[in-house]
Design an enzyme around this catalytic site. Structure first.
Site, PDB file in Angstrom:
ATOM      1  N   GLU A 135      -5.100  -7.753  -0.614  1.00 22.97           N
ATOM      2  CA  GLU A 135      -4.346  -7.947  -0.819  1.00 22.97           C
ATOM      3  C   GLU A 135      -4.016  -7.135  -2.036  1.00 22.97           C
ATOM      4  O   GLU A 135      -4.120  -7.271  -3.274  1.00 22.97           O
ATOM      5  CB  GLU A 135      -2.821  -8.657  -1.043  1.00 22.97           C
ATOM      6  CG  GLU A 135      -1.402  -8.854  -0.012  1.00 22.97           C
ATOM      7  CD  GLU A 135      -0.394  -9.968  -0.266  1.00 22.97           C
ATOM      8  OE1 GLU A 135      -1.046 -10.884   0.721  1.00 22.97           O
ATOM      9  OE2 GLU A 135      -0.325  -9.928  -0.675  1.00 22.97           O
ATOM     10  N   GLU A 153       5.359  -5.559  -6.338  1.00 25.52           N
ATOM     11  CA  GLU A 153       6.814  -6.688  -5.575  1.00 25.52           C
ATOM     12  C   GLU A 153       7.986  -6.131  -6.777  1.00 25.52           C
ATOM     13  O   GLU A 153       8.431  -6.716  -7.855  1.00 25.52           O
ATOM     14  CB  GLU A 153       6.720  -7.924  -5.710  1.00 25.52           C
ATOM     15  CG  GLU A 153       5.816  -8.359  -4.164  1.00 25.52           C
ATOM     16  CD  GLU A 153       5.012 -10.206  -4.167  1.00 25.52           C
ATOM     17  OE1 GLU A 153       5.308 -10.372  -3.376  1.00 25.52           O
ATOM     18  OE2 GLU A 153       4.657 -10.989  -5.258  1.00 25.52           O
ATOM     19  N   ASP A 163       0.023  -5.658  -4.120  1.00 23.30           N
ATOM     20  CA  ASP A 163       0.642  -5.396  -3.874  1.00 23.30           C
ATOM     21  C   ASP A 163       2.062  -5.130  -6.075  1.00 23.30           C
ATOM     22  O   ASP A 163       1.268  -5.384  -6.601  1.00 23.30           O
ATOM     23  CB  ASP A 163       1.674  -7.231  -4.632  1.00 23.30           C
ATOM     24  CG  ASP A 163       0.721  -8.124  -3.186  1.00 23.30           C
ATOM     25  OD1 ASP A 163       0.737  -7.856  -2.159  1.00 23.30           O
ATOM     26  OD2 ASP A 163       0.731 -10.172  -3.234  1.00 23.30           O
TER      27      ASP A 163
END
Ligand SMILES: *[C@@H]1O[C@H](CO)[C@@H](O)[C@H](O)[C@H]1NC(C)=O
Length: 243
Positions: free
Chosen positions: A55, A59, A57
């Protein structure tokens, strides 16, 4: 409120998976009192949070009205993450659209905000290193309730009276290697894509200047400086982002 049901997560994803490329989108984040609300914009090798996923990311952690958003970035390999960094932004991301991009090749992963590299994650190109480079990934975005941890460590709760919480998106662009099982579709020995070429294996001179400015002014948290959490720092922390 007794009978109300809150939908706590919504989002969308690409149909295709990609391995390496340039991924970019404009986002305008939930404004006003957005404490507890996280807008995630990420790539993941799986549809769920499986135990062996890779993953990458972005955020965006909401906040009380007038308090600054933080951007948290993270990298997972085979289900292991704990590679968080947090940055302040140099603008209010709820006022207008800004561009958030990921450059991903076998040498580095770079997180960009309006073309400014805010984070560089290097591959040391040794076996068993911590760099997601094997699994193709989908691109996702979602808005969700994370008030148990997101804002001031979970102290600030979501104010559901203000729902719905809306983040807006536009100009999604992908210049990447599309995957078709079991091989990448873009494999070619003669034509190479810019995001895979030597010039994209490290920051350019201008990008280094921007990156240095971000490092000096906007980093709130870097797991590589957290020796309380990591008595032995993860190996990739010794890799230079300047090379
Ligand atoms: C929210 O605002 C507070 C107060 O300014 C700040 O300490 C915090 O870092 C901000 N962001 C998050 C995600 O907690």
């Amino acid at each position: 409120m007794a009978n109300s049901i809150h939908k706590v997560r919504c989002g969308f994803q690409t149909k295709q998976r990609y391995r390496f490329g340039w991924f970019s989108m404009k986002l305008k984040l939930v404004g006003g009192d957005s404490a507890g609300v996280v807008t995630a914009y990420y790539m993941c090798s799986e549809n769920g949070a499986g135990p062996t996923r890779d993953e990458i990311d972005f955020e965006f952690l909401g906040n009380r009205t007038g308090q600054p958003y933080l951007v948290q970035t993270n990298v997972y390999k085979n289900g292991t993450g704990n590679r968080e960094m947090r940055h302040m932004l140099w603008f209010d991301p709820t006022e207008d659209y800004h561009t958030y991009s990921i450059l991903w090749n076998n040498h580095q992963l770079v997180f960009f905000v309006d073309r400014v590299p805010i984070r560089v994650f290097k591959n040391n190109e040794k076996p068993n290193d911590f760099f997601p480079n094997e699994k193709p990934m989908y691109l996702f975005s979602s808005v969700w309730n994370a008030d148990e941890w997101a804002t001031r460590g979970g102290l600030e709760k979501t104010n559901w009276k203000l729902a719905p919480f809306v983040s807006s998106y536009k100009d999604f662009s992908v210049d990447a290697c599309q995957w078709e099982d079991p091989y990448p579709k873009c494999v070619s020995t003669t034509t190479k894509n810019w995001w895979d070429q030597y010039g994209s294996w490290h920051l350019s001179g201008d990008q280094k200047m921007d990156y240095a400015w971000v490092q000096r002014n906007l980093v709130i948290y870097d797991y590589c400086n957290d020796s309380e959490r990591f008595p032995t720092l993860p190996e990739e922390c010794s890799l230079s982002p300047w090379e």
